[in-house]
Motif scaffolding. Structure first.
Motif, PDB file in Angstrom:
ATOM      1  N   THR A 255     -23.551 -65.494 -19.288  1.00 38.47           N
ATOM      2  CA  THR A 255     -22.844 -66.527 -20.060  1.00 38.47           C
ATOM      3  C   THR A 255     -23.173 -66.397 -21.546  1.00 38.47           C
ATOM      4  O   THR A 255     -24.180 -65.776 -21.923  1.00 38.47           O
ATOM      5  CB  THR A 255     -23.238 -67.930 -19.589  1.00 38.47           C
ATOM      6  N   ARG A 256     -22.361 -67.006 -22.364  1.00 36.32           N
ATOM      7  CA  ARG A 256     -22.610 -66.988 -23.804  1.00 36.32           C
ATOM      8  C   ARG A 256     -23.907 -67.718 -24.129  1.00 36.32           C
ATOM      9  O   ARG A 256     -24.643 -67.316 -25.033  1.00 36.32           O
ATOM     10  CB  ARG A 256     -21.437 -67.622 -24.547  1.00 36.32           C
ATOM     11  N   GLU A 257     -24.203 -68.783 -23.386  1.00 36.10           N
ATOM     12  CA  GLU A 257     -25.440 -69.535 -23.623  1.00 36.10           C
ATOM     13  C   GLU A 257     -26.659 -68.662 -23.338  1.00 36.10           C
ATOM     14  O   GLU A 257     -27.671 -68.736 -24.051  1.00 36.10           O
ATOM     15  CB  GLU A 257     -25.467 -70.790 -22.743  1.00 36.10           C
ATOM     16  N   GLN A 258     -26.563 -67.824 -22.329  1.00 39.13           N
ATOM     17  CA  GLN A 258     -27.671 -66.905 -22.024  1.00 39.13           C
ATOM     18  C   GLN A 258     -27.853 -65.896 -23.163  1.00 39.13           C
ATOM     19  O   GLN A 258     -28.981 -65.525 -23.503  1.00 39.13           O
ATOM     20  CB  GLN A 258     -27.400 -66.174 -20.702  1.00 39.13           C
ATOM     21  N   GLN A 259     -26.747 -65.466 -23.736  1.00 38.32           N
ATOM     22  CA  GLN A 259     -26.828 -64.536 -24.857  1.00 38.32           C
ATOM     23  C   GLN A 259     -27.433 -65.213 -26.086  1.00 38.32           C
ATOM     24  O   GLN A 259     -28.243 -64.623 -26.799  1.00 38.32           O
ATOM     25  CB  GLN A 259     -25.440 -63.974 -25.171  1.00 38.32           C
ATOM     26  N   HIS A 260     -27.046 -66.458 -26.317  1.00 39.08           N
ATOM     27  CA  HIS A 260     -27.620 -67.207 -27.435  1.00 39.08           C
ATOM     28  C   HIS A 260     -29.127 -67.391 -27.241  1.00 39.08           C
ATOM     29  O   HIS A 260     -29.909 -67.269 -28.188  1.00 39.08           O
ATOM     30  CB  HIS A 260     -26.952 -68.586 -27.556  1.00 39.08           C
ATOM     31  N   TYR A 261     -29.538 -67.674 -26.022  1.00 40.18           N
ATOM     32  CA  TYR A 261     -30.968 -67.872 -25.750  1.00 40.18           C
ATOM     33  C   TYR A 261     -31.731 -66.564 -25.937  1.00 40.18           C
ATOM     34  O   TYR A 261     -32.847 -66.544 -26.478  1.00 40.18           O
ATOM     35  CB  TYR A 261     -31.178 -68.403 -24.332  1.00 40.18           C
TER      36      TYR A 261
ATOM     37  N   LYS B  78     -32.234 -66.081 -29.530  1.00 38.85           N
ATOM     38  CA  LYS B  78     -33.298 -66.968 -30.005  1.00 38.85           C
ATOM     39  C   LYS B  78     -34.661 -66.324 -29.776  1.00 38.85           C
ATOM     40  O   LYS B  78     -35.502 -66.287 -30.688  1.00 38.85           O
ATOM     41  CB  LYS B  78     -33.225 -68.313 -29.273  1.00 38.85           C
TER      42      LYS B  78
ATOM     43  N   ARG C 238     -25.381 -68.930 -35.394  1.00 42.74           N
ATOM     44  CA  ARG C 238     -24.752 -70.049 -34.691  1.00 42.74           C
ATOM     45  C   ARG C 238     -24.447 -71.176 -35.666  1.00 42.74           C
ATOM     46  O   ARG C 238     -23.546 -71.970 -35.446  1.00 42.74           O
ATOM     47  CB  ARG C 238     -25.668 -70.583 -33.584  1.00 42.74           C
TER      48      ARG C 238
ATOM     49  N   ASN D 270     -34.613 -73.481 -34.165  1.00 39.01           N
ATOM     50  CA  ASN D 270     -34.382 -72.681 -32.970  1.00 39.01           C
ATOM     51  C   ASN D 270     -35.414 -71.561 -32.835  1.00 39.01           C
ATOM     52  O   ASN D 270     -36.056 -71.408 -31.797  1.00 39.01           O
ATOM     53  CB  ASN D 270     -32.969 -72.096 -33.026  1.00 39.01           C
TER      54      ASN D 270
END
Length: 322
Positions: free
Chosen positions: A63-69, A72, A14, A29
């Motif tokens: 969502t993309r945010e869920q994938q980023h989380y 992490k 990211r 992160n």
């Protein structure tokens, strides 16, 4: 299958990993201590989503945010080489809570030999577990080698701590407070290479920038391990050097002399403040995917690379571990 807008390379960082700032955000992160409180089921769900994302297939509505989380959690709990869930005590996300308790105790109980021996032993046991957990998993190590590494590092820490304690008996109190840092630094210089001795003996896997395997390099292993040692010493330095100065000053006040029972909790809390920043900062000193010029490789491996790729490959890449 999810729609195209959320299909992306989940392994792409990211933040820019070529800059210290980018690596710092990345490690803030994945060293988030809150992740150690999550159950294994949540971590396994994150791993599943990461695996699906790599295949370009994710549940509808993701969502993309869920994938980023999910990434992490995956990076914080699973080994980058083996993909196996790491021991919770050995994860970098446990460095702040684990390190603050042990380091705070070492800084507080530095006056007597039994206390020095006990807390240095606890610290080296913790370090051995962290070093083993974050090793380059492509280079296996035997139980006997782990035992030798642990005993050698613990001995180095104890000899350094006890030796410096004797040497500084007549020195100012502040100098004696710095003894634990000397012991920790010395032990790191022994513990990490010993725990990762197979990498030094047999080399670690090096690849092209695209990830194509080229062979195994001992020089790459030495470079990676050297950087890890520098990172670990840097991680401990501010708290173990600056905090004694703070405590030396505070303990002159009458109110601090009245609450001696709280000195240890105060030091543990302050160490936690230092480590909250220093764990990601120290991890960010060097790129996780380390590089080395082909010209610096062993002659045999350098010849293999040049025969296969000519001048098109000028550098090799490898995971240095943490």
């Amino acid at each position: 299958m999810a729609s195209d807008p959320i299909r992306f390379d989940i392994d792409a960082p990211r933040w820019d990993q070529e800059t210290f700032t980018g690596r710092l955000w990345h490690f803030f992160n994945i060293t988030d201590m809150r992740t150690v409180l999550l159950p294994n089921s949540a971590l396994d769900e994150a791993k599943q989503l990461v695996t699906q994302s790599r295949l370009g297939i994710v549940p509808p509505g993701t969502t993309r945010e869920q994938q980023h989380y999910a990434k992490k959690l995956y990076d914080s709990a699973f080994h980058p080489d083996s993909g196996e869930r790491m021991n919770i005590l050995g994860r970098m996300s446990f460095q702040v809570p684990g390190g603050m308790a042990i380091t705070g105790a070492m800084l507080q109980f530095y006056r007597t030999v039994p206390a020095v021996v006990f807390w240095q032993w606890v610290n080296q046991s913790f370090n051995a577990l962290v070093n083993y957990t974050n090793r380059n998993a492509a280079s296996p190590i035997t139980g006997k080698q782990i035992g030798i590494a642990y005993i050698t590092a613990t001995t180095a820490a104890l000899v350094t701590a006890l030796g410096l304690n004797l040497y500084t008996k007549k020195a100012p109190t502040l100098v004696a407070r710095w003894v634990p840092f000397g012991a920790v630094a010395a032990a790191n210089c022994v513990n990490i290479p010993m725990m990762r001795q197979q990498e030094i003996a047999n080399g670690i896997k090096v690849t092209t920038k695209e990830g194509k395997e080229l062979g195994y390099s001992q020089k790459a292993a030495i470079k990676g391990i050297s950087q890890v040692i520098m990172s670990r010493v840097t991680m401990a330095a501010p708290g173990m050097i600056i905090l004694p100065i703070i405590m030396e000053h505070l303990e002159k006040y009458r109110f601090m002399q009245r609450i001696k029972v709280l000195h240890a909790p105060i030091q543990i809390t302050l160490v936690g403040c230092f480590l909250t920043f220093m764990v990601p900062a120290a991890c960010a000193l060097f790129p996780q995917t380390c590089s080395m010029p082909v010209s610096s490789l062993e002659p045999r491996l350098r010849q293999v690379v040049q025969e296969r790729y000519g001048d098109t490959v000028s550098s090799v890449y490898f995971n240095k571990g943490l």
